[in-house]
Design an enzyme around this catalytic site. Sequence first.
Site, PDB file in Angstrom:
ATOM      1  N   ARG A   1     -20.017 -50.545   1.894  1.00 16.56           N
ATOM      2  CA  ARG A   1     -19.363 -50.260   3.315  1.00 16.56           C
ATOM      3  C   ARG A   1     -19.137 -48.514   3.057  1.00 16.56           C
ATOM      4  O   ARG A   1     -18.594 -48.216   2.056  1.00 16.56           O
ATOM      5  CB  ARG A   1     -18.192 -50.799   3.607  1.00 16.56           C
ATOM      6  CG  ARG A   1     -18.068 -52.112   3.849  1.00 16.56           C
ATOM      7  CD  ARG A   1     -16.723 -52.682   4.198  1.00 16.56           C
ATOM      8  NE  ARG A   1     -16.652 -54.070   4.037  1.00 16.56           N
ATOM      9  CZ  ARG A   1     -16.926 -54.862   4.820  1.00 16.56           C
ATOM     10  NH1 ARG A   1     -17.698 -54.496   6.095  1.00 16.56           N
ATOM     11  NH2 ARG A   1     -16.961 -56.264   5.041  1.00 16.56           N
TER      12      ARG A   1
ATOM     13  N   LEU B   1     -22.221 -54.406  -9.069  1.00 16.39           N
ATOM     14  CA  LEU B   1     -20.970 -53.279  -9.404  1.00 16.39           C
ATOM     15  C   LEU B   1     -19.714 -53.355  -8.278  1.00 16.39           C
ATOM     16  O   LEU B   1     -18.697 -52.959  -8.526  1.00 16.39           O
ATOM     17  CB  LEU B   1     -21.519 -52.021  -9.735  1.00 16.39           C
ATOM     18  CG  LEU B   1     -22.484 -51.781 -10.578  1.00 16.39           C
ATOM     19  CD1 LEU B   1     -23.098 -50.388 -10.523  1.00 16.39           C
ATOM     20  CD2 LEU B   1     -22.208 -52.131 -11.923  1.00 16.39           C
ATOM     21  N   GLY B   2     -19.897 -54.203  -7.276  1.00 19.08           N
ATOM     22  CA  GLY B   2     -18.914 -54.054  -6.189  1.00 19.08           C
ATOM     23  C   GLY B   2     -17.876 -54.862  -6.577  1.00 19.08           C
ATOM     24  O   GLY B   2     -18.153 -56.017  -7.200  1.00 19.08           O
ATOM     25  N   ALA B   3     -16.851 -54.604  -6.147  1.00 19.44           N
ATOM     26  CA  ALA B   3     -15.333 -55.122  -6.578  1.00 19.44           C
ATOM     27  C   ALA B   3     -14.214 -54.469  -5.885  1.00 19.44           C
ATOM     28  O   ALA B   3     -14.283 -53.583  -5.367  1.00 19.44           O
ATOM     29  CB  ALA B   3     -15.359 -55.234  -8.073  1.00 19.44           C
ATOM     30  N   ILE B   4     -13.155 -55.381  -5.867  1.00 16.02           N
ATOM     31  CA  ILE B   4     -11.793 -54.782  -5.608  1.00 16.02           C
ATOM     32  C   ILE B   4     -11.295 -54.189  -6.943  1.00 16.02           C
ATOM     33  O   ILE B   4     -10.928 -55.069  -7.905  1.00 16.02           O
ATOM     34  CB  ILE B   4     -10.857 -55.713  -4.893  1.00 16.02           C
ATOM     35  CG1 ILE B   4     -11.183 -55.810  -3.634  1.00 16.02           C
ATOM     36  CG2 ILE B   4      -9.367 -55.062  -4.830  1.00 16.02           C
ATOM     37  CD1 ILE B   4     -10.784 -56.931  -2.858  1.00 16.02           C
TER      38      ILE B   4
ATOM     39  N   SER C   1     -14.691 -55.325 -17.161  1.00 13.60           N
ATOM     40  CA  SER C   1     -13.950 -54.346 -17.327  1.00 13.60           C
ATOM     41  C   SER C   1     -12.799 -54.438 -18.719  1.00 13.60           C
ATOM     42  O   SER C   1     -12.760 -55.414 -19.165  1.00 13.60           O
ATOM     43  CB  SER C   1     -12.779 -54.280 -16.147  1.00 13.60           C
ATOM     44  OG  SER C   1     -11.887 -53.388 -16.463  1.00 13.60           O
TER      45      SER C   1
ATOM     46  N   TYR D   1      -6.550 -57.527 -10.920  1.00 11.64           N
ATOM     47  CA  TYR D   1      -7.942 -56.801 -11.308  1.00 11.64           C
ATOM     48  C   TYR D   1      -8.419 -57.408 -12.484  1.00 11.64           C
ATOM     49  O   TYR D   1      -9.392 -57.975 -12.715  1.00 11.64           O
ATOM     50  CB  TYR D   1      -8.098 -55.321 -10.958  1.00 11.64           C
ATOM     51  CG  TYR D   1      -9.371 -54.552 -11.508  1.00 11.64           C
ATOM     52  CD1 TYR D   1     -10.469 -55.023 -10.959  1.00 11.64           C
ATOM     53  CD2 TYR D   1      -9.259 -53.917 -12.626  1.00 11.64           C
ATOM     54  CE1 TYR D   1     -11.584 -54.424 -11.373  1.00 11.64           C
ATOM     55  CE2 TYR D   1     -10.326 -53.341 -13.151  1.00 11.64           C
ATOM     56  CZ  TYR D   1     -11.566 -53.769 -12.490  1.00 11.64           C
ATOM     57  OH  TYR D   1     -12.759 -53.038 -13.039  1.00 11.64           O
TER      58      TYR D   1
ATOM     59  N   LYS E   1     -12.430 -42.226  -4.262  1.00 13.68           N
ATOM     60  CA  LYS E   1     -11.718 -43.346  -4.722  1.00 13.68           C
ATOM     61  C   LYS E   1     -10.321 -43.209  -4.573  1.00 13.68           C
ATOM     62  O   LYS E   1      -9.480 -44.066  -5.113  1.00 13.68           O
ATOM     63  CB  LYS E   1     -11.911 -43.515  -6.215  1.00 13.68           C
ATOM     64  CG  LYS E   1     -13.365 -43.930  -6.559  1.00 13.68           C
ATOM     65  CD  LYS E   1     -13.860 -43.981  -7.914  1.00 13.68           C
ATOM     66  CE  LYS E   1     -13.206 -45.313  -8.564  1.00 13.68           C
ATOM     67  NZ  LYS E   1     -13.293 -45.476 -10.085  1.00 13.68           N
TER      68      LYS E   1
END
Length: 329
Positions: A31, A75-78, A116, A145, A186
């Site tokens: 987005r 790679l998309g994530a919260i 991560s 997370y 960010k």
Amino acid sequence: MILVTGGAGFIGSCLNATLQQRGLDTALVDRLGSDLKWRNIARHPPQRLLLPEQLDEFLGTTTQGGPGLDAVVHLGAISETTARDGDLVWQTNVALSQRLWSWCARQRVPFLYASSAATYGAAEGEGAFSDDPGRLDDLRPLNLYGWSKHAFDLWVRRQLESGAEAPPQWAGLKFFNVYGPNEYHKAGMISVVKVKHREVVAGLPARLFRSDRPGLADGAQARDFIWVGDVVDVLLWLLDTPSVSGLFNLGTGIARTYLDLAHAVSDAAGVGRQVAFVDMPEALRGQYQSYTCADMTRLRTAGYPGQFTSLEDGVRRYVQRLASNDPYL
């Protein structure tokens, strides 16, 4: 064509730029919103830009004879370590990852994904940051997370142990503290390098948290800081080396203190070294990692030959870009 989720974000946009410089087509899932995130991909617009809710339809079209995918880089994530909506984090960080894994397994498409270093939680001491899959059960992430990333790593291990169909190549990468250009959107999750640069060029001292650990000096908290270009190089090496699969740490293998980082930023910006220590926010106490350092043995054993950028060199390159008229890649 390479599909990159989170492709307009920090690491994703840097990867997109390099893929396109190689002459490869990209489809990005992200987005852009109404802020300046679009600047991350302004120089390298993708062939396709999809909203997350369009992804399933796009993949369905691909399976029916549409444009083929050579790989999926997820790679998309919260990624906010302060995230609190457990249902949303699960659907975004775990359930979507499971769907992409299963799609890549069925379609025989390589699948790389972001795990991560937050999965390690309060780990410390020799061997604490080992990426040996056999030690996954010992990890205790400190926040939602990190737990969500750990949950998917565990799910992948169960898939492999059960003999379920897997992508022809797969790799999970436990990113440590990544810094570099294109992270400006960010907000509170921006790297410490950028925050300290903002402070020192304004004539302020670099503000660091006081230690909340007995016996650990203020500023001696240490992290494995890795230049984003090195992260992209590892991703490209994996894409070029389809025989390599596994769960791997991705740091430099060297822990540097926050005091080292503050001094490197001041030196690169050409200002005197000044540091001020402030109390750690209550919300971070008990969830703050005082030390991280990637054990890079498994990635090296797998054959990765690249050399990692030193903190001083990476910070200098970043500060030079920040001082330019256009700091984006």
